[in-house]
Design an enzyme around this catalytic site. Structure first.
Site, short mmCIF file in Angstrom:
data_model
loop_
_atom_site.label_atom_id
_atom_site.label_comp_id
_atom_site.label_asym_id
_atom_site.label_seq_id
_atom_site.Cartn_x
_atom_site.Cartn_y
_atom_site.Cartn_z
N LYS A 1 -55.60 35.85 45.00
CA LYS A 1 -55.77 34.87 45.97
C LYS A 1 -55.09 35.10 47.32
O LYS A 1 -53.88 35.23 47.17
CB LYS A 1 -55.64 33.56 45.27
CG LYS A 1 -55.82 32.26 46.32
CD LYS A 1 -56.09 30.95 45.63
CE LYS A 1 -56.27 29.71 46.56
NZ LYS A 1 -56.79 28.63 45.82
N ARG B 1 -63.53 30.08 36.31
CA ARG B 1 -62.69 30.91 35.61
C ARG B 1 -63.65 32.23 35.32
O ARG B 1 -64.85 32.01 35.04
CB ARG B 1 -62.02 30.51 34.43
CG ARG B 1 -61.19 29.16 34.86
CD ARG B 1 -59.79 29.69 35.11
NE ARG B 1 -58.90 28.20 35.24
CZ ARG B 1 -59.14 27.50 36.21
NH1 ARG B 1 -60.05 27.37 37.12
NH2 ARG B 1 -58.50 26.31 36.25
N ARG C 1 -55.74 22.48 46.32
CA ARG C 1 -56.82 21.91 45.64
C ARG C 1 -56.39 21.15 44.38
O ARG C 1 -55.47 21.97 43.69
CB ARG C 1 -58.11 22.71 45.26
CG ARG C 1 -58.93 23.10 46.64
CD ARG C 1 -59.89 23.87 46.53
NE ARG C 1 -60.75 22.95 45.90
CZ ARG C 1 -61.88 23.73 44.78
NH1 ARG C 1 -61.66 24.95 44.39
NH2 ARG C 1 -62.73 22.90 44.17
C1 BTN Z 1 -56.19 25.56 47.57
O1 BTN Z 1 -55.42 25.28 46.89
O2 BTN Z 1 -56.56 26.67 47.50
C2 BTN Z 1 -56.10 25.02 49.03
C3 BTN Z 1 -54.89 25.31 49.87
C4 BTN Z 1 -54.95 24.77 51.13
C5 BTN Z 1 -53.44 24.94 51.94
C6 BTN Z 1 -53.59 24.52 53.07
S1 BTN Z 1 -52.20 25.15 54.06
C7 BTN Z 1 -52.60 24.03 55.57
C8 BTN Z 1 -53.09 22.70 54.93
N1 BTN Z 1 -52.18 21.80 54.90
C9 BTN Z 1 -51.91 21.59 53.49
O3 BTN Z 1 -51.32 20.65 52.95
N2 BTN Z 1 -52.77 22.28 52.90
C10 BTN Z 1 -53.54 22.99 53.58
#
Ligand code: BTN
Length: 260
Positions: free
Chosen positions: A123, A258, A58
């Site tokens: 996380k 946060r 994100r």
């Molecule tokens: C976040 O930042 O919390 C979201 C992370 C999402 C990661 C997943 S891994 C599979 C899919 N492909 C990506 O490029 N991102 C999501």
């Protein structure tokens, strides 16, 4: 020491009658792969990879994706715009991931609104939902990307700029193929429910899963930073913040929270 087992196509085929699940060895991003192949996709199609060279998180962050260690999962769906709030959808997906982990005996996973999964205040998993709308069409195409930290070690995860945890850190090892099978079937079912009944059936599950319920939090969006007491969500998924005794609601793909 546990050795990583690769994802097994035959096992997925055996357990899921619908077998539109693609397993790639390495790819830039499973979300990107589905976005690039949108015209060939059917609802419920899944792309998995053992490794991502440019995994997306994100807010423009990179999602660290070492080979064969974690889960990198993307699923395509199409929904009627009228039934959807993005925040409700994000929360619904994060609740489903928690439930799937609970099914395999993982206890204590909580959610940071709207869709970060936390374990012991670190996380564990993240969700990135990407949407495409086409003019004149009431349907919205969505790619639901899910990353779950399973066996990543501290060297592999050293580039991550926040506190993180993998399931192996609490002594839990789950067959990644079985986890993926459960995730696919549960998520497909939940999306059908979301399509017919909206966010409401998932709303009551939130309170027990909120990692920061009744704590003082800071909300950051593109324009401002606001401090208040986290009072949970409304029945559409908006975050409720008590600021000097008054309740305000916040939506937002660009909003993050946060802890003070
Ligand atoms: C976040 O930042 O919390 C979201 C992370 C999402 C990661 C997943 S891994 C599979 C899919 N492909 C990506 O490029 N991102 C999501």
């Amino acid at each position: 020491m546990k050795i990583a087992q690769y994802l097994k196509k035959e096992k997925i085929r055996y357990f899921l009658s619908n077998d539109r699940v693609l397993i790639l060895s390495t790819i830039d991003s499973t979300n990107q792969y589905l976005l690039e192949n949108l015209s060939d996709l059917q609802i419920g199609d899944v792309c998995l990879a053992e490794h991502q060279t440019n995994g997306r998180g994100r807010q423009g962050n990179q999602w660290i994706s070492p080979f064969g260690k974690n889960i990198y999962f993307s699923l395509y769906w199409s929904l009627n715009k009228k039934n959807v709030t993005s925040t409700g959808l994000s929360i619904m997906v994060s609740i489903i991931v928690v439930e799937v982990l609970q099914h395999f005996g993982v206890r204590g996973v909580k959610i940071k609104w709207p869709n970060d999964l936390y374990l012991n205040n670190r996380k564990l998993a993240g969700i990135l939902i990407e949407k495409i709308t086409r003019p004149g069409n009431n349907n919205i195409h969505i790619i639901i990307g899910i990353g779950i930290n399973m066996m990543m070690n501290s060297i592999e995860g050293k580039m991550i700029n926040q506190k993180w945890i993998a399931l192996q850190d609490i002594g839990i090892f789950i067959d990644r193929t079985l986890l993926v099978i459960k995730l696919i079937s549960t998520l497909r079912q939940a999306l059908k429910r979301f399509e017919s009944d909206g966010f409401y059936p998932f709303f009551s599950l939130w309170k027990n899963l909120d990692n920061f319920y009744y704590q003082i939090i800071k909300i950051i969006d593109s324009k401002q930073t606001i401090t208040g007491i986290n009072c949970g969500i409304n029945n559409q998924g908006a975050l409720l913040l008590n600021i000097n005794g008054k309740i305000y609601s916040y939506w937002g793909e660009k909003t993050s929270i946060r802890i003070l």
